[in-house]
Design a protein around this motif. Structure first.
Motif, PDB file in Angstrom:
ATOM      1  N   LYS A  79       0.823  -1.311  -0.132  1.00  0.00           N
ATOM      2  CA  LYS A  79       0.039   0.044  -0.059  1.00  0.00           C
ATOM      3  C   LYS A  79       0.752   1.230  -0.100  1.00  0.00           C
ATOM      4  O   LYS A  79       0.419   2.223  -0.595  1.00  0.00           O
ATOM      5  CB  LYS A  79      -0.830  -0.129   1.107  1.00  0.00           C
ATOM      6  N   GLU A 100      -5.222   4.518  -0.174  1.00  0.00           N
ATOM      7  CA  GLU A 100      -5.898   4.563   1.246  1.00  0.00           C
ATOM      8  C   GLU A 100      -5.036   6.005   2.084  1.00  0.00           C
ATOM      9  O   GLU A 100      -4.009   6.160   1.950  1.00  0.00           O
ATOM     10  CB  GLU A 100      -5.403   3.216   2.139  1.00  0.00           C
ATOM     11  N   HIS A 101      -6.051   6.395   2.784  1.00  0.00           N
ATOM     12  CA  HIS A 101      -5.589   7.850   3.685  1.00  0.00           C
ATOM     13  C   HIS A 101      -4.877   8.911   2.927  1.00  0.00           C
ATOM     14  O   HIS A 101      -4.209   9.687   3.330  1.00  0.00           O
ATOM     15  CB  HIS A 101      -4.511   7.066   4.732  1.00  0.00           C
ATOM     16  N   VAL A 152      -1.824   2.669   7.957  1.00  0.00           N
ATOM     17  CA  VAL A 152      -2.186   1.474   7.048  1.00  0.00           C
ATOM     18  C   VAL A 152      -2.268   0.169   7.849  1.00  0.00           C
ATOM     19  O   VAL A 152      -3.213  -0.642   7.811  1.00  0.00           O
ATOM     20  CB  VAL A 152      -1.320   1.191   5.902  1.00  0.00           C
TER      21      VAL A 152
END
Length: 353
Positions: free
Chosen positions: A13, A33-34, A142
């Motif tokens: 990720k 993500e994020h 994560v």
């Protein structure tokens, strides 16, 4: 559940996150993500890294990140870790002392420790201190279980079980004494060499310019020394190097070029130069910035013996069908996860401490 599988996923990720930052473009992607928390922040960290260390140009920062984007795929990570017996020993606290000569130069050690299931205690170089703590924070978001596993410090290192330290030959002597009672990997200065025959193609010589000039020649994988046959004509070499002539527009590089040229001239050394690179006959492996050393060889067998005898000083050998484990022209700065610095298998070390 903290497992090798979850750690591989976390780094995969991170690779996805880094894929937004390339030399072609820096562009926010969907489904990272994020991203709302980290994208703009990392852009800012890149800017600070560039301002803090003028060797860290935007081009070189993004080049380094592109390499990590390519490396941090699930298939690469699985292939890499499956060769070792990881996670069988008790988790330890591993101190990592990082160099700062090129961007994220300590990331491989950081990755190795964390993916092995150990905790990492990082002491960064002041030359490269902005990017890794930010990326570590991303990993913690994560995979929250990594939060307990990653520590950065500027204080004296204490309480660790093993150490991985990278430095100059001088600092390595200090490290060897200071850490003599701990399991350790201690890396010294190394340089890379190219073996030329005079039969190289124009493309190979242009590719070699990447090995010479990437990161301004500051990396241990940068070619700083040529081995050439007795009757070698340097025209092809200089023609290949010319693709990088814009490098002289970097003020810090130009200052080093002018200074080293003055030193050579005052010392009355016999030097060839083209306005942005000097070459000098010299038996040393470590050449100053903006210069490359060369040495003649009589026959291939003698040179192979010399390279073997001097292997402790050499990181990479660039050549074309000359020696085992050679690297293709233009590829020194694209190591795979399993291309270990100094030939020391970090994962194997970490699986046994």
């Amino acid at each position: 559940m903290d497992s090798i599988k979850s750690r591989i996923t976390a780094f995969h990720k991170l690779g996805d996150f880094l894929s937004q930052f390339s030399r072609d473009k820096v562009e926010k992607k969907d489904n990272i993500e994020h991203n709302e928390l980290f994208f703009d922040g990392f852009k800012h960290q890149l800017k600070i890294a560039e301002e803090n260390n003028t060797w860290f140009t935007k081009e070189n920062l993004l080049f380094s990140i592109e390499n990590w984007t390519k490396a941090l795929t699930t298939s690469n990570l699985i292939e890499w870790v499956s060769s070792e017996n990881l996670g069988k020993n008790e988790p330890k606290l591993v101190a990592v002392i990082m160099a700062g000569n090129i961007p994220l130069v300590g990331f491989h050690d950081f990755l190795s420790v964390v993916i092995s299931g150990h905790s990492v205690l990082v002491k960064q170089s002041s030359n490269d201190k902005h990017l890794l703590p930010f990326l570590a924070k991303y990993l913690e978001y994560v995979e929250p279980e990594l939060k307990e596993k990653i520590t950065f410090t500027e204080e004296k290192l204490e309480g660790f079980d093993a150490v991985i330290a990278t430095g100059s030959n001088n600092t390595a002597r200090y490290f060897e004494y200071y850490f003599k009672n701990k399991p350790s990997i201690i890396r010294k200065s190394r340089n890379s060499v190219a073996v030329l025959t005079g039969n190289e193609t124009e493309e190979q010589m242009q590719n070699l310019s990447e090995d010479v000039f990437r990161y301004f020649g500051l990396g241990c994988r940068s070619v700083s020394k040529l081995f050439i046959p007795k009757d070698y004509n340097f025209d092809a070499f200089f023609n290949g190097m010319y693709t990088q002539h814009q490098i002289i527009n970097n003020t810090k590089y130009a200052n080093n070029y002018d200074y080293n040229k003055a030193v050579y001239l005052m010392s009355e050394f016999d030097v060839l130069e083209n306005g942005f690179l000097m070459i000098k006959e010299d038996e040393s492996y470590a050449s100053p910035i903006a210069s490359v050393f060369y040495e003649y060889y009589d026959n291939s067998d003698d040179l192979k013996i010399k390279l073997w005898e001097d292997r402790e000083q050499i990181q990479c050998v660039v050549a074309n069908n000359f020696i085992e484990d050679e690297i293709e022209f233009g590829q020194t700065q694209h190591p795979k996860l399993w291309d270990y610095a100094d030939g020391v298998n970090t994962l194997e070390f970490l699986s046994k401490i």
